[in-house]
Scaffold this motif. Structure first.
Motif, PDB file in Angstrom:
ATOM      1  N   UNK A  90       0.779  -1.235   0.000  1.00 53.67           N
ATOM      2  CA  UNK A  90       0.000   0.000   0.000  1.00 53.67           C
ATOM      3  C   UNK A  90       0.809   1.282   0.000  1.00 53.67           C
ATOM      4  N   UNK A  91       2.121   1.193  -0.273  1.00 52.68           N
ATOM      5  CA  UNK A  91       2.877   2.444  -0.384  1.00 52.68           C
ATOM      6  C   UNK A  91       4.138   2.284  -1.216  1.00 52.68           C
ATOM      7  N   UNK A  92       4.699   3.437  -1.611  1.00 54.10           N
ATOM      8  CA  UNK A  92       5.934   3.471  -2.421  1.00 54.10           C
ATOM      9  C   UNK A  92       7.118   2.847  -1.707  1.00 54.10           C
ATOM     10  N   UNK A  93       7.009   2.678  -0.393  1.00 53.19           N
ATOM     11  CA  UNK A  93       8.135   2.144   0.388  1.00 53.19           C
ATOM     12  C   UNK A  93       8.545   0.753  -0.093  1.00 53.19           C
ATOM     13  N   UNK A  94       7.634   0.025  -0.725  1.00 59.09           N
ATOM     14  CA  UNK A  94       7.970  -1.314  -1.221  1.00 59.09           C
ATOM     15  C   UNK A  94       9.153  -1.283  -2.189  1.00 59.09           C
ATOM     16  N   UNK A  95       9.313  -0.175  -2.902  1.00 58.36           N
ATOM     17  CA  UNK A  95      10.447  -0.070  -3.828  1.00 58.36           C
ATOM     18  C   UNK A  95      11.769  -0.109  -3.064  1.00 58.36           C
ATOM     19  N   UNK A  96      11.828   0.645  -1.953  1.00 61.00           N
ATOM     20  CA  UNK A  96      13.048   0.668  -1.143  1.00 61.00           C
ATOM     21  C   UNK A  96      13.266  -0.659  -0.440  1.00 61.00           C
ATOM     22  N   UNK A  97      12.172  -1.262   0.034  1.00 58.68           N
ATOM     23  CA  UNK A  97      12.283  -2.560   0.709  1.00 58.68           C
ATOM     24  C   UNK A  97      12.797  -3.618  -0.259  1.00 58.68           C
ATOM     25  N   UNK A  98      12.360  -3.555  -1.501  1.00 59.49           N
ATOM     26  CA  UNK A  98      12.740  -4.566  -2.504  1.00 59.49           C
ATOM     27  C   UNK A  98      14.266  -4.655  -2.623  1.00 59.49           C
ATOM     28  N   UNK A 121       7.426   0.292   8.065  1.00 60.94           N
ATOM     29  CA  UNK A 121       7.320  -0.889   8.923  1.00 60.94           C
ATOM     30  C   UNK A 121       6.417  -1.944   8.280  1.00 60.94           C
ATOM     31  N   UNK A 122       5.292  -1.490   7.747  1.00 64.81           N
ATOM     32  CA  UNK A 122       4.345  -2.434   7.137  1.00 64.81           C
ATOM     33  C   UNK A 122       4.986  -3.084   5.908  1.00 64.81           C
ATOM     34  N   UNK A 123       5.718  -2.303   5.150  1.00 64.94           N
ATOM     35  CA  UNK A 123       6.390  -2.832   3.965  1.00 64.94           C
ATOM     36  C   UNK A 123       7.451  -3.875   4.340  1.00 64.94           C
ATOM     37  N   UNK A 124       8.334  -3.543   5.284  1.00 71.34           N
ATOM     38  CA  UNK A 124       9.371  -4.508   5.678  1.00 71.34           C
ATOM     39  C   UNK A 124       8.754  -5.753   6.316  1.00 71.34           C
ATOM     40  N   UNK A 187      21.206   3.541   2.406  1.00 62.42           N
ATOM     41  CA  UNK A 187      21.499   4.007   1.040  1.00 62.42           C
ATOM     42  C   UNK A 187      20.795   3.181  -0.036  1.00 62.42           C
ATOM     43  N   UNK A 188      20.514   1.919   0.258  1.00 66.74           N
ATOM     44  CA  UNK A 188      19.883   1.067  -0.758  1.00 66.74           C
ATOM     45  C   UNK A 188      18.414   1.414  -0.967  1.00 66.74           C
ATOM     46  N   UNK A 216      11.724  12.524   5.461  1.00 69.16           N
ATOM     47  CA  UNK A 216      13.112  12.059   5.493  1.00 69.16           C
ATOM     48  C   UNK A 216      13.744  12.112   4.100  1.00 69.16           C
ATOM     49  N   UNK A 217      12.934  12.218   3.072  1.00 66.73           N
ATOM     50  CA  UNK A 217      13.474  12.413   1.715  1.00 66.73           C
ATOM     51  C   UNK A 217      13.698  11.133   0.930  1.00 66.73           C
ATOM     52  N   UNK A 218      13.138  10.012   1.370  1.00 70.41           N
ATOM     53  CA  UNK A 218      13.418   8.755   0.667  1.00 70.41           C
ATOM     54  C   UNK A 218      12.841   8.735  -0.751  1.00 70.41           C
ATOM     55  N   UNK A 219      11.707   9.372  -0.958  1.00 77.75           N
ATOM     56  CA  UNK A 219      11.172   9.417  -2.321  1.00 77.75           C
ATOM     57  C   UNK A 219      11.794  10.588  -3.081  1.00 77.75           C
TER      58      UNK A 219
END
Ligand SMILES: [Zn+2]
Length: 348
Positions: A90-98, A121-124, A187-188, A216-219
């Motif tokens: 449900x969020x863009x964070x999945x890209x970073x988690x991947x 947290x939900x993504x990880x 960084x990943x 935090x600027x991740x996107x």
């Protein structure tokens, strides 16, 4: 390879910060053309694997989709909504988690800790469940019951901490036996979020403006990196990046006295990568704009009437867009990209 922003030391192994305390960046350089690196047999995240610093033997089991981009004409401006909230968690964070999960698998890391009660947290937790990686989530005790329930359902070990947000942060960092993985530093994570820029390029070509919810600027930094790489490939000019922040939590423009209660996902007053973000704003001739809860509220209902069920933090970009439209910021027929970052259906 990772390189320290402060002292220049490089590392092959995954780590969050340099020994000197400096932030790390992933170094990637491409010698081949954009077309030869594109993996055309896939229409999902694997299409862009050659642009990512990950080993194909350690790909996560969860495969991310390419999110749709929906165009709407609003007062002579072409608005491009990128539906990031349609990602699996449900969020863009999945890209970073991947990308992060691929690196963890490569290094054989089986237990991680992070401090976030929201989308990260939900993504990880979702990726961790699929991979058999134990995820310790440190959250403030007052976090909503709904979020706690979702995290537990996904098999995360939830540690509720009394005190301020920074106390939660230190507890997660000090926790023994798990690899600390905060997306504030990681960084990943930015390598993953940059892929949205590649998708946008393939879907609509060049864009003129990009409005990004920025805490935090991740996107923000991921999109900057993605467009920069495409620019180096000779594919696009750099769009103007506009960081959208919430009242009371501005780190890139003047801080308001009033505090937003709605935009919890970007309520980060001192992001570690602030200097990097200011540099990106300057380079792209962009700027920072802040919005308040009344504007956010109105933007949520506008977005819902267009069929976009997003959470308040995501709606800040539409609130900012409307403010800028009133100021005549956009030239006629310009293309304005608005990533819609998180779903409102997640916490049920
Ligand atoms: Zn260093």
């Amino acid at each position: 390879m990772l390189k320290c922003q402060k002292c220049g030391k490089t590392y092959e192994k995954f780590r969050m910060l340099c020994e000197c305390g400096g932030l790390l960046d992933v170094l990637v350089g491409f010698r081949e053309s954009f077309e030869s690196l594109l993996n055309e047999k896939y229409l999902d995240v694997r299409r862009y694997l050659n642009f990512l610093p990950i080993n194909e033997n350690f790909l996560p089991k969860l495969i991310l989709p390419i999110t749709p981009t929906v165009e709407k004409e609003i007062e002579n401006v072409k608005v491009l909504f990128k539906l990031e909230y349609l990602m699996p968690s449900g969020s863009f964070k999945d890209r970073g988690s991947y990308v992060t999960i691929a690196k963890l698998k490569e290094e054989g890391i089986k237990e991680i800790s992070l401090d976030s009660s929201g989308n990260a947290a939900i993504s990880f937790a979702l990726f961790g469940k699929a991979e058999g990686i134990k995820v310790h989530v440190f959250i403030p005790e007052r976090t909503s019951e709904g979020k706690k329930r979702v995290l537990k359902l996904l098999g995360a070990e939830v540690h509720e901490i009394k005190g301020l947000r920074m106390d939660v942060h230190w507890k997660a960092r000090e926790f023994k036996g798990a690899f600390y993985i905060s997306h504030w530093y990681n960084p990943y994570f930015l390598e993953g979020t940059k892929i949205a820029a590649y998708e946008i390029f393939e879907q609509v070509g060049e864009v003129d403006y990009v409005l990004v919810p920025t805490g935090s600027g991740t996107l923000f930094l991921g999109l900057y990196k993605g467009f920069k790489e495409l620019n180096n490939f000779g594919k696009v000019k750099m769009p103007k990046l506009i960081a959208v922040q919430a009242e009371g939590y501005e780190s890139l423009c003047k801080r308001s006295k009033r505090k937003s209660k709605l935009a919890e996902g970007i309520a980060i007053p001192e992001p570690p990568r602030k200097e990097q973000m200011l540099k990106a704003l300057k380079e792209t001739k962009g700027f920072c704009i802040s919005v308040g809860d009344r504007e956010i509220d109105k933007a949520i209902s506008d977005l819902i009437s267009m069929g976009f069920l997003v959470e308040p933090t995501s709606a800040v970009v539409f609130a900012a867009f409307k403010k800028l439209l009133e100021r005549d910021e956009f030239e006629k027929d310009s293309k304005v990209l608005l990533p819609l970052t998180g779903s409102s259906l997640k916490v049920i």
